[in-house]
Design an enzyme around this catalytic site. Structure first.
Site, PDB file in Angstrom:
ATOM      1  N   TYR A   1       0.888  -1.167   0.000  1.00  0.00           N
ATOM      2  CA  TYR A   1       0.000   0.000   0.000  1.00  0.00           C
ATOM      3  C   TYR A   1       0.915   1.201   0.000  1.00  0.00           C
ATOM      4  O   TYR A   1       1.884   1.236   0.774  1.00  0.00           O
ATOM      5  CB  TYR A   1      -0.825   0.061   1.288  1.00  0.00           C
ATOM      6  CG  TYR A   1      -2.025  -0.850   1.348  1.00  0.00           C
ATOM      7  CD1 TYR A   1      -3.021  -0.796   0.381  1.00  0.00           C
ATOM      8  CD2 TYR A   1      -2.184  -1.732   2.415  1.00  0.00           C
ATOM      9  CE1 TYR A   1      -4.137  -1.609   0.463  1.00  0.00           C
ATOM     10  CE2 TYR A   1      -3.300  -2.556   2.507  1.00  0.00           C
ATOM     11  CZ  TYR A   1      -4.275  -2.487   1.530  1.00  0.00           C
ATOM     12  OH  TYR A   1      -5.375  -3.289   1.612  1.00  0.00           O
TER      13      TYR A   1
ATOM     14  N   ASP B   1      -7.069  -0.124  -4.837  1.00  0.00           N
ATOM     15  CA  ASP B   1      -8.534  -0.002  -4.792  1.00  0.00           C
ATOM     16  C   ASP B   1      -9.062   0.629  -3.503  1.00  0.00           C
ATOM     17  O   ASP B   1     -10.260   0.681  -3.284  1.00  0.00           O
ATOM     18  CB  ASP B   1      -9.188  -1.385  -5.006  1.00  0.00           C
ATOM     19  CG  ASP B   1      -8.667  -2.412  -4.009  1.00  0.00           C
ATOM     20  OD1 ASP B   1      -8.168  -2.011  -2.939  1.00  0.00           O
ATOM     21  OD2 ASP B   1      -8.754  -3.614  -4.316  1.00  0.00           O
TER      22      ASP B   1
ATOM     23  N   HIS C   1     -11.608  -5.749  -3.782  1.00  0.00           N
ATOM     24  CA  HIS C   1     -11.138  -5.928  -2.404  1.00  0.00           C
ATOM     25  C   HIS C   1     -12.105  -6.801  -1.595  1.00  0.00           C
ATOM     26  O   HIS C   1     -12.365  -6.553  -0.424  1.00  0.00           O
ATOM     27  CB  HIS C   1     -10.962  -4.567  -1.717  1.00  0.00           C
ATOM     28  CG  HIS C   1      -9.803  -4.507  -0.770  1.00  0.00           C
ATOM     29  ND1 HIS C   1      -8.597  -3.961  -1.092  1.00  0.00           N
ATOM     30  CD2 HIS C   1      -9.658  -4.955   0.506  1.00  0.00           C
ATOM     31  CE1 HIS C   1      -7.775  -4.051  -0.063  1.00  0.00           C
ATOM     32  NE2 HIS C   1      -8.402  -4.662   0.925  1.00  0.00           N
TER      33      HIS C   1
HETATM   34  C1  LIG Z   1      -9.353  -9.615   6.438  1.00  0.00           C
HETATM   35  C2  LIG Z   1      -8.897  -9.161   5.094  1.00  0.00           C
HETATM   36  C3  LIG Z   1      -7.739  -8.414   4.996  1.00  0.00           C
HETATM   37  C4  LIG Z   1      -7.307  -7.989   3.743  1.00  0.00           C
HETATM   38  N1  LIG Z   1      -6.136  -7.297   3.671  1.00  0.00           N
HETATM   39  C5  LIG Z   1      -5.676  -6.932   2.455  1.00  0.00           C
HETATM   40  C6  LIG Z   1      -4.427  -6.268   2.359  1.00  0.00           C
HETATM   41  O1  LIG Z   1      -3.762  -6.014   3.359  1.00  0.00           O
HETATM   42  N2  LIG Z   1      -4.003  -5.945   1.111  1.00  0.00           N
HETATM   43  C7  LIG Z   1      -4.728  -6.215  -0.028  1.00  0.00           C
HETATM   44  O2  LIG Z   1      -4.289  -5.905  -1.132  1.00  0.00           O
HETATM   45  N3  LIG Z   1      -5.908  -6.855   0.054  1.00  0.00           N
HETATM   46  C8  LIG Z   1      -6.393  -7.219   1.256  1.00  0.00           C
HETATM   47  N4  LIG Z   1      -7.589  -7.878   1.338  1.00  0.00           N
HETATM   48  C9  LIG Z   1      -8.332  -8.208   0.097  1.00  0.00           C
HETATM   49  C10 LIG Z   1      -7.945  -9.581  -0.402  1.00  0.00           C
HETATM   50  O3  LIG Z   1      -6.610  -9.611  -0.853  1.00  0.00           O
HETATM   51  C11 LIG Z   1      -8.829 -10.071  -1.550  1.00  0.00           C
HETATM   52  O4  LIG Z   1      -8.820  -9.130  -2.597  1.00  0.00           O
HETATM   53  C12 LIG Z   1     -10.277 -10.335  -1.134  1.00  0.00           C
HETATM   54  O5  LIG Z   1     -10.335 -10.711   0.214  1.00  0.00           O
HETATM   55  C13 LIG Z   1     -10.864 -11.415  -2.015  1.00  0.00           C
HETATM   56  O6  LIG Z   1     -12.134 -11.778  -1.602  1.00  0.00           O
HETATM   57  P1  LIG Z   1     -12.463 -13.065  -0.666  1.00  0.00           P
HETATM   58  O7  LIG Z   1     -11.948 -12.705   0.693  1.00  0.00           O
HETATM   59  O8  LIG Z   1     -13.924 -13.141  -0.680  1.00  0.00           O
HETATM   60  O9  LIG Z   1     -11.745 -14.260  -1.240  1.00  0.00           O
HETATM   61  C14 LIG Z   1      -8.051  -8.306   2.577  1.00  0.00           C
HETATM   62  C15 LIG Z   1      -9.219  -9.058   2.697  1.00  0.00           C
HETATM   63  C16 LIG Z   1      -9.648  -9.485   3.928  1.00  0.00           C
HETATM   64  C17 LIG Z   1     -10.896 -10.307   4.016  1.00  0.00           C
END
Ligand SMILES: Cc1cc2nc3c(=O)[nH]c(=O)nc-3n(C[C@H](O)[C@H](O)[C@H](O)COP(=O)(O)O)c2cc1C
Ligand code: HEM
Length: 440
Positions: free
Chosen positions: A238, A266, A350
């Site tokens: 980020y 995003d 996201h």
């Molecule tokens: C608890 C949590 C923390 C996340 N943290 C990040 C992060 O630090 N960086 C990022 O690029 N995406 C983050 N994401 C998004 C995930 O990389 C991903 O795009 C998304 O969770 C996909 O959907 P799904 O959880 O339904 O499989 C996070 C998602 C969740 C649920």
């Protein structure tokens, strides 16, 4: 120097804040305002034992990295420490469970929803809220899943498929399934081994892991947990409000041996995750501390909202590692990303956690297929976030491996139905879509 209880408990406010962590007592007064997780979470433990809270998101080596040597005030005996233990926070206690407290056997879990149910029962309420919540009314979160239900596959028969090869490659790195571990922050809230357990499971199952910028284990720890020295780890980035921190993240990832940088774009502002906010408000209210924000807001407060496409030029100049842009949500931006020379794009809203009503990644994929077919015909792999956290909860590495085994069986089964022996035989005709659904 040995300290007594009385010497610590008085330092319980913003003017003087001491916390005990694993028997060592630190003066963190100066650190409060610069703590990336916000001052409130530390003030909640002021003058008390902060070990449990600290361990739930951090690894012990962070202490020497983040605090000056002068912060150490002395040590306290474990008997004294017991008296310092925080009283349990009723809002943050585990969810009510069934009469039998032990988690079900892994073999009895047969799909990803089973893992989600177990995680819901076993995680702390605030962790469940942070992990599972989507933004606002969670329309995008629901639509991300629903979009798959609107697409049918066209099975082919009598093709005699004796073996299936589910292998493909992401940025040239082999993966045993077209699935990877998407970056997810604070995995230690699910299990004490956090991102290290994810790395170990990924390595043993031949998957690729993308490590979150806000991970709870350091990249060096994660690298040490790999199944082999060749196992690739990609670092997610980020862009921090303090750009020096982002430069350091990239340099540290390079030194540690990361194989690519994935820049997430995003979330220029953090989505309004209502469940997360509500619960954390309740927790801070019971603590009589200042306003609660929700873990997501705390975690995202350091992300810079003031970046544009030039950031890719900056990143390219900073590192020779391959660059992937995560968070493309329409065909126009996919084209721009391509023009900026990235090595990969991730179609993602996201997990429905940023803008609610943002269209699902599957729809974005169809848009690109229709309007910019020269860019891509289909996706190389799918990144999963929550399912990895849920399978980690309670079970650690074993749970993650069981979850991957289930995915492998499901993918192989569907390859037989489609009549293909390898992923490169998958073609658009096997997955038609109705323009009425896509609206394009
Ligand atoms: C608890 C949590 C923390 C996340 N943290 C990040 C992060 O630090 N960086 C990022 O690029 N995406 C983050 N994401 C998004 C995930 O990389 C991903 O795009 C998304 O969770 C996909 O959907 P799904 O959880 O339904 O499989 C996070 C998602 C969740 C649920
Ligand atoms: C008192 C000692 C503590 C120190 C020295 C400390 C240090 C840090 C540091 C250096 C980071 C940034 C990590 C990174 O960017 O990789 C961070 C983030 C964070 N800390 Fe702490 N912390 C302490 C206590 C706590 C406590 C008690 C909590 C409560 C649960 C907490 C929760 C968080 C959260 C939620 C983040 C944000 C993580 C992210 O950016 O994704 N910290 N802390």
């Amino acid at each position: 120097m040995k300290l007594t209880l009385q010497q610590i408990t008085g330092h319980n406010n913003q003017e003087s804040c001491w916390v005990a962590i694993h028997g060592a007592v630190y003066d963190v007064t100066e650190f409060l305002d610069s703590h990336p997780g916000g001052a409130t979470v530390i003030l909640r433990c002021a003058g008390k034992d902060a070990t449990e809270d600290f361990d739930s998101v951090h690894s012990p080596e962070l202490l020497s990295e983040a605090l000056p040597e002068t912060a150490l005030q002395g040590y306290i005996d474990s008997a004294e420490l017991d008296k310092l233990k925080d009283t349990p926070n009723t809002v943050n206690e585990k969810q009510p469970k069934s009469v039998d407290d032990s988690p079900p056997s892994l073999q009895s879990l047969i799909n990803l929803q089973d893992f989600e149910k177990v995680a819901h029962q076993s995680l702390r309420a605030t962790t469940w809220a942070y992990y599972s919540s989507g933004a606002d009314d969670e329309l995008s979160k629901r639509n991300n899943a629903l979009a798959y239900q609107k697409i049918s596959l066209r099975p082919r028969i009598l093709r005699n498929i004796p073996t299936m090869n589910t292998t493909t490659a992401i940025l040239g790195y082999s993966t045993s399934l077209p699935v990877y571990i998407s970056p997810v922050g604070l995995a230690k809230l699910a299990h004490s081994e956090g991102e290290c357990a994810l790395a170990a499971a990924a390595g043993k199952e031949g998957l690729v892991q993308v490590l979150a910028n806000g991970s709870s284990m350091t990249i060096e720890q994660v690298m040490r947990s790999r199944a082999s020295p060749n196992q690739p780890i990609f670092q997610q980035l980020y862009v921090n409000k303090d750009i020096r921190k982002s430069i350091e993240t990239v340099r540290r990832a390079e030194r540690a041996g990361a194989s690519a940088i994935w820049i997430t774009v995003d979330s220029p502002v953090v989505g309004k995750r209502e469940m997360d906010e509500r619960l954390n408000l309740a927790v801070t209210a019971t603590d009589h501390t200042e306003e609660g924000k929700g873990v997501a807001k705390i975690v995202a407060s350091s992300i810079s909202p003031f970046i544009d496409w030039e950031i890719l030029t900056w990143l390219r100049q900073l590192t020779d590692l391959p660059v992937v842009i995560k968070g493309i949500q329409c065909v126009e931006d996919a084209v721009l990303a391509y023009q900026h020379g990235v090595q990969g794009i991730v179609l993602s809203n996201h997990g429905g956690r940023s803008q609610d009503t943002a269209q699902s990644p599957l729809l974005t994929l169809l848009e690109i297929r229709k309007f910019a077919p020269h860019l891509i015909e289909g996706a190389t792999a799918v990144g999963l976030g929550r399912p990895f956290l849920f399978s980690l909860s309670g079970y650690g590495e074993k749970g993650v491996r069981r979850m991957i085994e289930i995915l492998r069986q499901e993918i192989e089964t569907n390859m037989v139905f489609l009549g293909v022996t390898s992923l490169d035989q998958l073609t658009p005709e096997m997955c038609p879509y109705k323009t009425s659904f896509a609206g394009i």
